[in-house]
Each structure stands twice: as structure tokens, then as C-alpha cells.
Design a protein around this motif. Structure first.
Motif, PDB file in Angstrom:
ATOM      1  N   GLU A   9       0.835  -1.198   0.000  1.00  0.00           N
ATOM      2  CA  GLU A   9       0.000   0.000   0.000  1.00  0.00           C
ATOM      3  C   GLU A   9       0.871   1.250   0.000  1.00  0.00           C
ATOM      4  OE1 GLU A   9      -2.655   1.752  -1.083  1.00  0.00           O
ATOM      5  OE2 GLU A   9      -3.127  -0.382  -0.832  1.00  0.00           O
ATOM      6  N   ARG A  10       1.889   1.226   0.818  1.00  0.00           N
ATOM      7  CA  ARG A  10       2.792   2.380   0.869  1.00  0.00           C
ATOM      8  C   ARG A  10       3.474   2.584  -0.485  1.00  0.00           C
ATOM      9  NH1 ARG A  10       6.405   0.460   5.449  1.00  0.00           N
ATOM     10  NH2 ARG A  10       7.777   2.181   4.821  1.00  0.00           N
ATOM     11  N   PHE A  11       3.873   1.480  -1.102  1.00  0.00           N
ATOM     12  CA  PHE A  11       4.505   1.611  -2.415  1.00  0.00           C
ATOM     13  C   PHE A  11       3.539   2.243  -3.411  1.00  0.00           C
ATOM     14  CE2 PHE A  11       5.488   0.185  -6.703  1.00  0.00           C
ATOM     15  CZ  PHE A  11       6.822   0.545  -6.802  1.00  0.00           C
ATOM     16  N   ARG A  12       2.331   1.702  -3.440  1.00  0.00           N
ATOM     17  CA  ARG A  12       1.358   2.228  -4.407  1.00  0.00           C
ATOM     18  C   ARG A  12       1.107   3.716  -4.156  1.00  0.00           C
ATOM     19  NH1 ARG A  12      -1.654  -2.374  -2.739  1.00  0.00           N
ATOM     20  NH2 ARG A  12      -1.369  -4.161  -4.147  1.00  0.00           N
ATOM     21  N   SER A  13       1.094   4.092  -2.891  1.00  0.00           N
ATOM     22  CA  SER A  13       0.725   5.492  -2.588  1.00  0.00           C
ATOM     23  C   SER A  13       1.824   6.474  -2.991  1.00  0.00           C
ATOM     24  CB  SER A  13       0.404   5.632  -1.099  1.00  0.00           C
ATOM     25  OG  SER A  13       1.593   5.541  -0.345  1.00  0.00           O
ATOM     26  N   ILE A  14       3.072   6.035  -2.975  1.00  0.00           N
ATOM     27  CA  ILE A  14       4.131   6.991  -3.333  1.00  0.00           C
ATOM     28  C   ILE A  14       4.610   6.868  -4.780  1.00  0.00           C
ATOM     29  CG2 ILE A  14       5.007   7.172  -0.945  1.00  0.00           C
ATOM     30  CD1 ILE A  14       7.443   5.479  -1.893  1.00  0.00           C
ATOM     31  N   PHE A  15       4.431   5.680  -5.350  1.00  0.00           N
ATOM     32  CA  PHE A  15       5.132   5.464  -6.613  1.00  0.00           C
ATOM     33  C   PHE A  15       4.497   6.174  -7.807  1.00  0.00           C
ATOM     34  CE2 PHE A  15       6.690   2.991 -10.303  1.00  0.00           C
ATOM     35  CZ  PHE A  15       8.034   3.292 -10.155  1.00  0.00           C
ATOM     36  N   GLY A  16       3.188   6.317  -7.776  1.00  0.00           N
ATOM     37  CA  GLY A  16       2.514   6.939  -8.913  1.00  0.00           C
ATOM     38  C   GLY A  16       3.087   8.307  -9.246  1.00  0.00           C
ATOM     39  N   ASP A  17       3.239   9.124  -8.236  1.00  0.00           N
ATOM     40  CA  ASP A  17       3.764  10.470  -8.463  1.00  0.00           C
ATOM     41  C   ASP A  17       5.196  10.454  -8.976  1.00  0.00           C
ATOM     42  OD1 ASP A  17       1.421  11.535  -7.717  1.00  0.00           O
ATOM     43  OD2 ASP A  17       2.069  12.196  -5.716  1.00  0.00           O
ATOM     44  N   ARG A  18       5.957   9.525  -8.424  1.00  0.00           N
ATOM     45  CA  ARG A  18       7.367   9.474  -8.831  1.00  0.00           C
ATOM     46  C   ARG A  18       7.536   8.953 -10.262  1.00  0.00           C
ATOM     47  NH1 ARG A  18      10.659   7.133  -3.616  1.00  0.00           N
ATOM     48  NH2 ARG A  18       9.630   8.413  -2.020  1.00  0.00           N
ATOM     49  N   ALA A  19       6.643   8.049 -10.652  1.00  0.00           N
ATOM     50  CA  ALA A  19       6.767   7.435 -11.971  1.00  0.00           C
ATOM     51  C   ALA A  19       6.287   8.366 -13.078  1.00  0.00           C
ATOM     52  CB  ALA A  19       5.970   6.128 -12.016  1.00  0.00           C
ATOM     53  N   ALA A  20       5.409   9.284 -12.710  1.00  0.00           N
ATOM     54  CA  ALA A  20       4.780  10.136 -13.722  1.00  0.00           C
ATOM     55  C   ALA A  20       5.788  10.877 -14.602  1.00  0.00           C
ATOM     56  CB  ALA A  20       3.807  11.107 -13.043  1.00  0.00           C
ATOM     57  N   PRO A  21       6.794  11.508 -14.009  1.00  0.00           N
ATOM     58  CA  PRO A  21       7.724  12.256 -14.871  1.00  0.00           C
ATOM     59  C   PRO A  21       8.469  11.365 -15.880  1.00  0.00           C
ATOM     60  CG  PRO A  21       8.081  12.781 -12.541  1.00  0.00           C
ATOM     61  CD  PRO A  21       7.129  11.639 -12.579  1.00  0.00           C
ATOM     62  N   PHE A  22       8.491  10.087 -15.610  1.00  0.00           N
ATOM     63  CA  PHE A  22       9.159   9.159 -16.532  1.00  0.00           C
ATOM     64  C   PHE A  22       8.191   8.594 -17.577  1.00  0.00           C
ATOM     65  CE2 PHE A  22      11.878   9.145 -12.821  1.00  0.00           C
ATOM     66  CZ  PHE A  22      13.155   9.064 -13.340  1.00  0.00           C
ATOM     67  N   ASP A  23       6.919   9.000 -17.509  1.00  0.00           N
ATOM     68  CA  ASP A  23       5.908   8.391 -18.381  1.00  0.00           C
ATOM     69  C   ASP A  23       5.922   6.880 -18.238  1.00  0.00           C
ATOM     70  OD1 ASP A  23       4.863  10.708 -19.513  1.00  0.00           O
ATOM     71  OD2 ASP A  23       6.492  10.796 -21.005  1.00  0.00           O
ATOM     72  N   MET A  24       6.070   6.442 -17.025  1.00  0.00           N
ATOM     73  CA  MET A  24       6.238   5.010 -16.774  1.00  0.00           C
ATOM     74  C   MET A  24       4.882   4.332 -16.632  1.00  0.00           C
ATOM     75  SD  MET A  24       8.649   3.351 -13.781  1.00  0.00           S
ATOM     76  CE  MET A  24      10.277   3.812 -14.398  1.00  0.00           C
ATOM     77  N   GLN A  25       4.674   3.264 -17.404  1.00  0.00           N
ATOM     78  CA  GLN A  25       3.535   2.382 -17.175  1.00  0.00           C
ATOM     79  C   GLN A  25       3.995   1.290 -16.240  1.00  0.00           C
ATOM     80  OE1 GLN A  25       3.318   1.688 -21.593  1.00  0.00           O
ATOM     81  NE2 GLN A  25       1.196   1.249 -20.997  1.00  0.00           N
ATOM     82  N   TRP A  26       3.278   1.087 -15.162  1.00  0.00           N
ATOM     83  CA  TRP A  26       3.752   0.089 -14.211  1.00  0.00           C
ATOM     84  C   TRP A  26       2.608  -0.725 -13.643  1.00  0.00           C
ATOM     85  CZ3 TRP A  26       2.323   0.549  -9.021  1.00  0.00           C
ATOM     86  CH2 TRP A  26       1.728   1.767  -8.664  1.00  0.00           C
ATOM     87  N   GLU A  27       2.978  -1.828 -13.052  1.00  0.00           N
ATOM     88  CA  GLU A  27       2.001  -2.784 -12.567  1.00  0.00           C
ATOM     89  C   GLU A  27       2.597  -3.555 -11.399  1.00  0.00           C
ATOM     90  OE1 GLU A  27      -0.954  -5.610 -15.229  1.00  0.00           O
ATOM     91  OE2 GLU A  27       0.988  -5.004 -15.982  1.00  0.00           O
ATOM     92  N   LEU A  28       1.772  -3.842 -10.420  1.00  0.00           N
ATOM     93  CA  LEU A  28       2.191  -4.658  -9.284  1.00  0.00           C
ATOM     94  C   LEU A  28       1.251  -5.855  -9.272  1.00  0.00           C
ATOM     95  CD1 LEU A  28       4.295  -4.463  -7.010  1.00  0.00           C
ATOM     96  CD2 LEU A  28       2.619  -3.191  -5.672  1.00  0.00           C
TER      97      LEU A  28
END
Lengths: 288, 288, 288, 288
Positions: free
Chosen positions: A65-84
């Protein structure tokens, strides 16, 4: 890779850029998601980045949950599509067949013995022939006949079924029909086909007869994502087997079934284990 | 992995701990060392971590220098052993042989055609037989005869040569001599032996004759690091090939030379490409 | 098949007909030539018969002489072409090269270590580059430059050399020149070429670049007899190896050299061990 | 070998002697049985001869009858054991299992898709667990529990069933019980076992755990005829697959199931296709 420990899988892809690995591993470390195994690749041809991580959430759901809550914002500048992906996730897979049963047979066998961690909510065919096999496995079988005239309606119905049954992958297990560009586009990156030759050699019909005419000493099969260019979609994996002078065309057809089945099953497994990354017409595959 | 681009290789290993990947990738990103490909593995059996990164220093030597200057302090709390290897680095390798020439022949061939990026400053043997082959390649050949009585002196001289020629790897290419525990310990993790069987099957002498007696249908070879337990060192890679009823013991000896040579060459390549991580009696290997 | 016993090899081929095997085995038995191993195949596609026998003449030269004296008459009604090859026979092989050295290198290596039981009386090239390698092995090297204008004269000279040196086989080890139909016809069944793709896929130039464009996951090589249809001669053997996303075209070129070399060497070995039978555009191959 | 033409198979074996091939081929030619493919081998170690012929009776049953009528007398002086097998012959095979289902599953799958031309009149187990699988395929399942005390009675009953159902082959598909010397002797050359290691390595219990302890990079399986020396019977075929650092013992157990199943199925197919010849503790195998 460890098979028998249930690990979560993190996957991501984005355009090449400095820091792509770091943004992932930092967030995982901060949220106490333990990296057990990792592969990444940065392709200079497509300028794309792919990463796959097997991880153990040290604090269970809290880490995730903690990962999901922080990672979205961090991944955005990279245009990263990600999945857990949870170890319990079982993708819903629609299988399309025609009259040949060997690929279906093989997929159901591997499915039943647990090698393919997926669900098969339905099988669709343009012929009624394989219904008994589907019945035997307790899987709903939809017979959608197709003619040149009814193709649009048939595909509409097929698409409706795929959506109704919430399938995230479609497997063309010797379906013998060319999807329309529209349907191919809708299924982009989510439909796997098996072709019974080492593409791009022997495209089109009767590849084994073509192979026999040429006296080849190896025959093969190609599993690829469907796109709107027939027999030209991005290749996931290929298989090959030796043949010799004693194999006539009808023998190649029979013998080729093994390598078709194995190659398709491997492609499906790679896909559902999140080992395949699609960048335009190219794939990055991290096998086990 | 890309072969033809000259990439630096970062490798590290340490006890398992949260943050091992992150400490590496963060330092690389900060110092503008671009991660092209990465593999990591955390082994729950030996509680050890291994990582291998192929990287492109975006600012050239400056990136590398900055990385070196910050990473030592950061790696220390992890008890991390690490290395940054230049694409130009050619490890110096001593080859030890006896009378059989097939492994030496094969290593020199691969060396000459550029498949093995190393230097071979010397060849050492307890027999004079292979000197012409060494001469042909312009490599100094040292004949150090050995008997039960002279073994200590011979090994002292051997060790002196290894040090004098500053070799970082010793390859026993069918050397046919057991190293003393003392020398084995000195060469720990830096000496690779080839055994002509699928260890631990057929240990000891005449494995092909043993294999023939048993009527096996596969024979193999095992490349392993030397330790003080004969034929029991950590395995790097194994090779196998089919044999049939037509192969008598002398045929197996002949046929086995191929798989011995290939298996040894692969192990040497993995080692010099920094693909092998040694944790006690186990290895982690990231093949290409 | 036994490698280390020196056996004579009988081979024959003819149109399909009842009694083809019998006429051979009867004459062998009558003349006390002991059959150690035998393979035969009757191909219904080309209506052709092929047989290969490994034999031990129980009375030495006397057995062989008696066989030769009776078998000709018996074989005639079958239109049988046959041959009795001594274990000491070493066919004389001309190697044609251009600038690439990997196939030549590999053939010379296998030749030197005894894997290929042949003699190499000369090497011919349209470039001077590989002369040092030939010199190193003490093999005469003929530089016959070629241009569109001088091709007929060059081939005349090439043919003269092949005859002068009494070569029974010509190996095009990445020769990079298309033989004229006239020369191809003269060398029918006696010239082996290596093509760096899984023919008939990727015919023509730059097959590895074609392969990379298509994103294939396997690359291969094809060894075939030369005929007057470029890249279409009868296939002897093919080899394949996996590649992945990390292999750029220049990597495929490098990596492909291994499979080219191995495939060509295998074809040459099959040919000189009399394992290949040519029937029109098809081959029958009895591998070991 | 041609798969899709229905050919008769002639097989024979006897002590080595001049004329063994000839006596076979002459009788075939005289009776108009057309030889399509032939393999023979004369083993100097066991002084034994083996031959396998695929043939087309040109006059149908008449050719076969004439062959049978003349060949017996001619074969007698050679002490030749011989057999003429119809393309329609389907050997009756009893399968013995314990609790593991992967080998049974695989055999039934290949049986059902026609790869194994045999009948399975019964399945016998010392546990009830796999009855549902047998039921699903409509095959009678006999549960014969076994204890140290009841072993003799259990084997008596087992032997009675094998005879009652007229089985010519018994397959131990991970049966996990050692047959008594008496039963092993009765089933000599007619019972195939699968052992989950590359015998003679890792004999006895828990071979995968042994393999993991040693850190091997290859695991395998061995199919062999049962004899009274546990894990030492004549080997038919062996299979192998790579494993790596990521495979823990429980992974090897899972991953090994594939190679066990494939190796056993191949051995069964070789046996029922009459490709295996047993000479004392050695086998001659003519694969396809």
C-alpha cells in the motif's frame, strides 16, 4: 527464479532516461518491499526501458500500500507504465480455436497441472468440433460461425464475449482466421497467435508443405502478438525441431504440432508471468 | 546482452539485506552512470545478494570517478564487495595443462578469434608435450615436472609464476594434478577446473569407462572452482551430450573432448565477463 | 557409430526397386565383409534408394577384392552408383574464402585436431587477407581477384586449380561470390556452401540485418550443395541459436559466426563420412 | 522415418555372426516385402546383433505369410529372436503409480492424442489417490495397498492382474515401490521405470535434494528396464534440463516433473515402436 515462493511481481516500462532503475528501487526500499530478483534492459533501438522485479513485501499489505501510494507520483515524470501483480493473480484468458485441437489440448493440460497460472472462462470457435473437449474441462464453449459476409457481426459478438468475461488475454490457438484491423487494434498487446513456421519464412498458407518442398532440415513455430499486419506481429518466442528425409509433408504437419504447442504455451506463460515487454514492433523478454 | 557496445560492468555481492539494490542504483544515477542492463538475485539459502550491471558512463571518466568516490562509503555498511570493470580490461589468465591438448587448443582458438577477452601470459605443464602448441601461439611455456616428492617445490614454483605474471585467474585445462589444500586455498575463487563427468556422478579416475560400464545415454562435463575437496568445488556450469550404443569407452573419451572444451570455455567466459558470484560452496550465475 | 575402430564404408544409391538392400547385403556376406552398422532409406518422393554400411573385411584386402569383383555386375541392373571407402581415405578438399575468417579458422582447427579426416591441399580467395592464416597452417593460398569482367577467367583458373590439386570437394567458407552456372554444374554435388540464415528465409544480402528488423528470437545457418539457383541448392544441414532483445545487428553478425562455423563443419563432416545422398534437389542424410 | 504411412516393423536380435543381415534381407526380398527403412548394429562388447526394418508388404498378407513360413527355419541357425509387428498392433500396457500424478497425466495425454500407439487396460496403485484421474479416462483402477508384511500377496495379485489383462508391458510411472527379485525377473525386459536423476548419480531417495546440495546446474531423469538391482537396470534413455541458482529443492522437484514425464514417455514410445534391443545389461536403441 524461485518457483515455489509466492512473490509479487513489479513490472514497468517507459522511454529511456537516466534514473529509471533508481526511481523503482528507491521506492521499493523505502516501502520495505524486498527485492528478490531483478532484470532490467534499456534498448537503444527503441529508446525504451523495461524492468521486472520479484519482490517480498516485508510488512505484507502495508508495504504494498505504501509503495502504491508513493510510486505513482514518482513514476509520472518518466511516463512510466507500471504494474504490481499479486502471486494470487490469475489472468482471465479467452482461447480461440478452429478445428485443430493440439494447441488447445496442450494449453488445457498445462493449465490443469498448474503450469499456467490463469483462468480460462471461455473458449470460442468458428466450428463446433472442439466443444466436447471444452465440456470435458467444464469450460463454456461458444460457437461463432464466420463467413466473409458475417465477419463484422461475428467479431462484434466475439468482442462482446471477451468483455463480458473480462478477459485480459486472448490466445489464438490455431484459430485460422485473420482478425480485422479493428479487432486487432482493440486487442493490441493482448492477443497471442501461433504461426506454424519460423516467421518470416513460410508466411501464409501450408507452411509445412512449403518447407518440405525446400527440403529444410529444421521446422519451427512462432508465437507473436497479433497486429493488423498478418503474420508480422511482434515475436515473443520461437521454437524449432529437426526433421529429416523421412518426413513427408503430412509428417511435418503431425510432428510440427508438438513444437507449435510448446512454443505457444511458452509465450502464454511468459506473458502471464509478466516477462514480455512490448515496444512498438519489438519485444523485450526476460525468460526464466 | 549487447556484445558490440563497450559497456562498463559493475558487480557486487554481500549478505542479504534490505536496500542492497537501492544503494547501487542510486549511486549510479547520481553519478550519471547509465544502467543499460541489470541482473540481481538474493539467495535465501546462503542469505547472500549478487548484482551485475552493464553501464554507460554518460560523462565518461568523470562519471566513473564520481561513482568510485562516493560508493565506497555507502557500500561499507552492507559489507559489500564490489568492482567496476572496464570494457578494456583483459584479465591475465594462467593455463595449466598436462598432456591432453583439446581444452588448451580450444581455449587458444577462442582467445585468438576474440571470443575470450583475456590475456594468456603463460602456460604451465608438468609435461613438455604441449610446448610446440604454446610456441605456435607465442605464449611462454613452463615445464614444471612433478613427483610425489617434489610436489611442494613444484607448487611453490607454480605459485611464484602465477604471482610474477600477475595472473588473476588460473585455468586447469585437464591438468590431471590435484592441487594441495594450501595452493587450493590461495587460489580460492580464482582457479577453474574441468572434470570430465557430470559431477557428482563418476568422480575420480576414468569417468568415461565408468559411464560406459553403466550404459548411460548422456555424458557430460563439469566446470567448477577448485577447492580443497577434490571434485567437489562450487559448480559454475555443466554440459551434456547424447551418446549411444555405438560409443565404446575410447569413443566416449574422444567424443567427450568436445563437451569438455565447450564447458570449460563457457565457464572461463562467464568468469571473465563477471557473470559468476561465489557464495560458500554455491554459485550464482547470470548467463547471457 | 563406433568412432575408434577403422571400418570401411560402403555407400550406394539408385532408383527405388525391390531387392536393393538384398543385393548389397548378399554380396557382403558372400565375400566375408562383416556388417557392423547399416542404414538404408527408400524415399517415395524421389523414388530413390540410399544405403550406408560400416563394415569390417574379415579377410582383409581379399574380402574387399572379392566384393569389388562380383558386385559391379550385380549392381548394374539396379543402376546403382556405389563406392567402397577405406578408413584411410582422406578426401582432398579445396576451401574458398573471401575476407571473413571464422569458417576457415574453424575448419582448420577441426582439421588439425583430427575431427575432419581430409586433406586441404589449397585455399583460394578473391582477396589476399587470409593468406597469413593459410601460411600459418602451411597450406598453399591462391589469390584470384575477381571483377565482373574477369569472372570467366577467374573461374577458369579456379577450375584449373581444383583439377590440378585433384580435389574431390570444394567448400565455400563464406566465399561471398556466386559461382557461374557453368562452374556450379561442373561442381554438382561436390561443392558445399554456407548461408548465414535459415534458408529459405532471409535470402540474399545482409540476412542478419533482415532478421533483426523482424525481431526474430532465433537465427540460423544453412549448409547446402551449390547449384545454379543462388541460395537454393539441396540442403545438407541447418543450425539455429537463440537470440534476444539485446542483440543488435552487429551482435547477430558476431554471434552468428559460431552457428555458421558449426553448421558448415557438420556438413563437411557428413559429406566426407559419406553420410549424405543427393537425389535431385533433395538429400538423404544418415547422421551419427 | 515416415510417420504417416502404415508400415510393418520387423525386428530381430541374436549373437553376432557373419550373415545376420543377409538372412533377413534375402527373405524379405524373396517374399516381396519392400524395405523402406533399415537400421542394424552389431555390438562388439556384447557380441550381439540387432536389426529393425520398416517394410511394406507388396502383396499384402500374402507377402507376410510367405515370409513367416520361410524365415523361421532360416533364422534358427542364428539363434535369432524375431518379430513382425503390424502397424495396427497396439500393445497392452499396465501403468503402476503411487501418489504422484505427473507421469500418469502425461502418458494419458500422449495416449489420448495418439502419440503413443498402445492400449491401457488398467492402472494399478498402492494408493487410492489417482483413481479419479483413471476414472476420467475410463480406465479400470486397482488399488492394491502394500505393507512390508503384505508385499508378497500384493505382488501375487499384481502379477495376476497383469496376466489377466494380457499386458505385454508394465510402466512404473513413479510407482515408488521396489519390485521383489521374483517379480522383477518375471517382468524382465517388459517393465520400464523412471528414476528422477541422471543415474547412476543420485541413486536412492530424494535425488533432487541431493542435487541441490551439490549445486548442480543440470538435473535429469533416467528411464530403464527394471531388474533385480535397484536403480541399476539397463538404461533406455535419459533426459536433462538446466537449472540455476534460483531453484531450491522444492523447485527442482516441480521442474523435474517435466523431464521425468518426457523421458518416460520417450522410453515407452521407443519400446512400443520396437526401437529398443536388450542385450544383458545394455541396450541398443534406434531412435527416430
Amino acid at each position: 527464479m524461485a518457483i515455489n515462493e509466492d512473490l509479487w511481481i513489479f513490472t514497468a516500462q517507459c522511454p529511456s532516461r537516466l534514473g529509471t532503475v533508481d526511481v523503482v528501487t528507491r521506492a521499493l526500499a523505502e516501502t520495505e518491499n524486498y527485492v528478490v530478483a531483478m532484470n532490467s534492459y534499456d534498448d537503444r533501438a527503441t529508446k525504451s526501458f523495461s524492468i521486472r522485479v520479484e519482490l517480498r513485501p516485508l510488512k505484507g499489505e502495508d508495504s504494498l500500500e505504501r509503495f502504491r501510494s508513493i510510486f505513482g507520483d514518482r513514476a509520472a515524470p518518466f511516463d512510466m507504465q507500471w504494474e504490481l501483480t499479486s502471486p494470487d493473480h490469475r489472468p482471465r484468458v479467452a482461447i480461440l480455436v478452429s478445428k485443430f485441437d493440439h494447441c488447445l489440448n496442450d494449453l488445457l493440460y498445462r493449465f490443469r497441472k498448474g503450469e499456467l497460472a490463469m483462468d480460462i472462462p471461455l473458449i470460442v470457435s468458428n466450428h463446433p468440433d472442439l466443444k466436447p473437449l471444452a465440456d470435458w474441462h467444464g469450460i463454456p464453449y461458444f460457437h461463432l460461425p464466420i463467413t466473409a459476409e458475417t465477419k463484422p457481426q461475428q467479431e462484434t459478438e466475439l468482442w462482446r464475449l471477451i468483455r463480458e468475461y473480462r478477459c485480459e488475454l486472448v490466445v489464438l490457438a490455431r484459430y485460422m482466421q485473420v482478425l480485422s484491423p479493428e479487432l486487432a487494434a482493440r486487442l493490441d498487446g493482448r492477443a497471442i497467435n501461433i504461426h506454424h513456421s519460423l516467421l518470416p519464412g513460410f508466411k501464409g498458407a501450408k507452411p509445412y508443405h512449403q518447407a518440405w518442398e525446400k527440403g529444410v532440415k529444421l521446422v519451427g513455430a512462432t508465437a507473436h502478438y497479433v497486429n493488423d499486419d498478418l503474420d508480422e506481429g511482434p515475436i515473443i518466442t520461437q521454437g524449432v525441431q529437426p526433421v529429416d528425409h523421412g518426413h513427408y509433408p503430412e509428417d511435418l504437419v503431425a510432428k510440427g504440432q508438438d513444437i507449435e504447442s510448446q512454443t505457444l504455451a511458452r509465450a502464454v506463460r511468459y506473458h502471464i508471468e509478466k516477462r514480455v515487454f512490448l515496444h512498438g514492433n519489438r519485444t523485450v523478454v526476460f525468460p526464466d
